[in-house]
Design an enzyme around this catalytic site. Structure first.
Site, mmCIF file in Angstrom:
data_model
loop_
_atom_site.group_PDB
_atom_site.id
_atom_site.type_symbol
_atom_site.label_atom_id
_atom_site.label_comp_id
_atom_site.label_asym_id
_atom_site.label_seq_id
_atom_site.Cartn_x
_atom_site.Cartn_y
_atom_site.Cartn_z
ATOM 1 N N TYR A 1 0.840 -1.206 0.000
ATOM 2 C CA TYR A 1 0.000 0.000 0.000
ATOM 3 C C TYR A 1 0.871 1.250 0.000
ATOM 4 O O TYR A 1 1.656 1.472 0.928
ATOM 5 C CB TYR A 1 -0.949 0.020 1.197
ATOM 6 C CG TYR A 1 -2.017 -1.056 1.175
ATOM 7 C CD1 TYR A 1 -2.416 -1.657 -0.029
ATOM 8 C CD2 TYR A 1 -2.628 -1.478 2.345
ATOM 9 C CE1 TYR A 1 -3.388 -2.648 -0.040
ATOM 10 C CE2 TYR A 1 -3.606 -2.469 2.334
ATOM 11 C CZ TYR A 1 -3.977 -3.046 1.142
ATOM 12 O OH TYR A 1 -4.945 -4.025 1.126
ATOM 13 N N ASN B 1 -7.708 -13.395 -0.704
ATOM 14 C CA ASN B 1 -8.045 -13.683 -2.105
ATOM 15 C C ASN B 1 -7.722 -15.128 -2.507
ATOM 16 O O ASN B 1 -7.512 -15.420 -3.682
ATOM 17 C CB ASN B 1 -7.323 -12.701 -3.040
ATOM 18 C CG ASN B 1 -7.629 -11.257 -2.707
ATOM 19 O OD1 ASN B 1 -8.770 -10.824 -2.786
ATOM 20 N ND2 ASN B 1 -6.603 -10.507 -2.318
ATOM 21 N N SER C 1 -13.687 -4.140 -0.109
ATOM 22 C CA SER C 1 -14.455 -3.489 -1.184
ATOM 23 C C SER C 1 -15.955 -3.705 -1.027
ATOM 24 O O SER C 1 -16.661 -3.995 -1.983
ATOM 25 C CB SER C 1 -13.987 -3.978 -2.559
ATOM 26 O OG SER C 1 -14.440 -3.117 -3.586
ATOM 27 N N SER D 1 -12.755 4.481 4.108
ATOM 28 C CA SER D 1 -12.777 5.941 4.131
ATOM 29 C C SER D 1 -11.892 6.521 5.223
ATOM 30 O O SER D 1 -11.769 5.951 6.315
ATOM 31 C CB SER D 1 -14.212 6.438 4.340
ATOM 32 O OG SER D 1 -14.243 7.856 4.410
#
Length: 304
Positions: A57, A163, A214, A269
């Site tokens: 990131y 994932n 997400s 956020s």
């Protein structure tokens, strides 16, 4: 105001807050170190104590920025659970030359990436370390060796994946004496893959909670002009009324959290008002028909 409960992620696993604050966009928030610390304290005060990072990131910069904030009040480390991830090759992973983006789950790459994350965050231990994405060259024995080394050295408490398919999860688990404590996967009303391909079935079987990333489909539910997005917005607005919610956003989080694999949901956020809005979803009581109405709106067809 501690509204968010902590939940057990897996048998013999850690406890995470039911909502997790994601810091993958921290670099774009343009906060100084004091503002970053204030944001952290504000969501911890609500009970959101688990924070999500990754070596990749911001090329590692997001972990550095978080570490700078934590350094201003080191006691905060005792009030949070830090999750980070490794394996997507880049400068941040400590890997060598990179001509193309690739994955690296070799033992040395895992050890180097973890050391770099600890250094950037300014902490001595990660609460949980995840394989960020499946590596087609993953040697499960090497990953297990790295995890065992990190556990014994006290650098990482728990391990998981992100994932992964069900078979990839089983492969890695077969080499480990300790349980994988989560699979961080995409779950939202536009993306049903893990609800249909056996991933969430497996996690429910093992009583391992997914971490849902997400949840808002990267904002596409709000902004996309596809027929799917339009149908979803219309249905979600109806449910705002029916559930007494403040926003579509709250309804989406309630939809994600209703799944019986018992996900914890990531919030992306950097605005504390949006974080507070997400917390409001925990009070919503969505019934089965309402959950399926979202499914039907997304698919554009009824159930079989």
């Amino acid at each position: 105001m501690n509204n968010v409960e902590k939940v057990l992620m897996a048998p013999q696993g850690p406890k995470f807050s039911k909502l997790v604050q994601g810091y993958w966009r921290l670099e774009a928030w343009e906060m100084n170190a004091q503002a970053r610390l204030s944001f952290l304290k504000a969501h911890v005060e609500m009970g959101i104590t688990t924070v999500d990072h990754a070596a990749i990131y911001g090329g590692g910069h997001c972990e550095t920025l978080f570490g700078e904030a934590l350094k201003l009040d080191p006691v905060m480390r005792d009030h949070i659970e830090i999750v980070s991830k490794f394996g997507i090759n880049g400068i941040a992973t400590g890997a060598g030359e990179k001509r193309v983006s690739h994955y690296d789950s070799s033992k040395q790459a895992i050890l180097d990436s973890t050391d770099n994350s600890l250094r950037r965050l300014g902490v001595e231990q990660l609460d949980t370390l995840l394989v960020h994405r499946p590596d087609f060259l993953m040697d499960a024995d090497q990953v297990a060796d790295a995890f065992t080394h990190l556990k014994q050295s006290g650098k990482v408490k728990h391990f998981g994946v992100s994932n992964f398919t069900a078979s990839q999860f089983d492969l890695l688990q077969s080499r480990l004496d300790m349980p994988l404590v989560t699979n961080q996967v995409e779950i939202n009303p536009m993306h049903f893959d893990v609800l249909e391909n056996g991933v969430c079935d497996q996690l429910q079987q093992y009583r391992v909670r997914p971490m849902a990333w997400s949840c808002l489909a990267g904002g596409n539910i709000f902004s996309a002009q596809t027929e799917q997005a339009k149908r979803l917005r219309e249905t979600l607005m109806d449910l705002v009324e029916e559930l007494g919610a403040n926003s579509i956003e709250q309804v989406i989080f309630a939809w994600v959290l209703k799944h019986p694999s018992n996900p914890v949901a990531l919030i992306g956020s950097g605005k504390i008002e949006r974080v507070t809005e997400a917390v409001g979803a925990l009070a919503l009581q969505m019934n089965t028909e309402q959950w399926y109405r979202v499914w039907v709106a997304s698919k554009g067809v009824g159930v079989p």
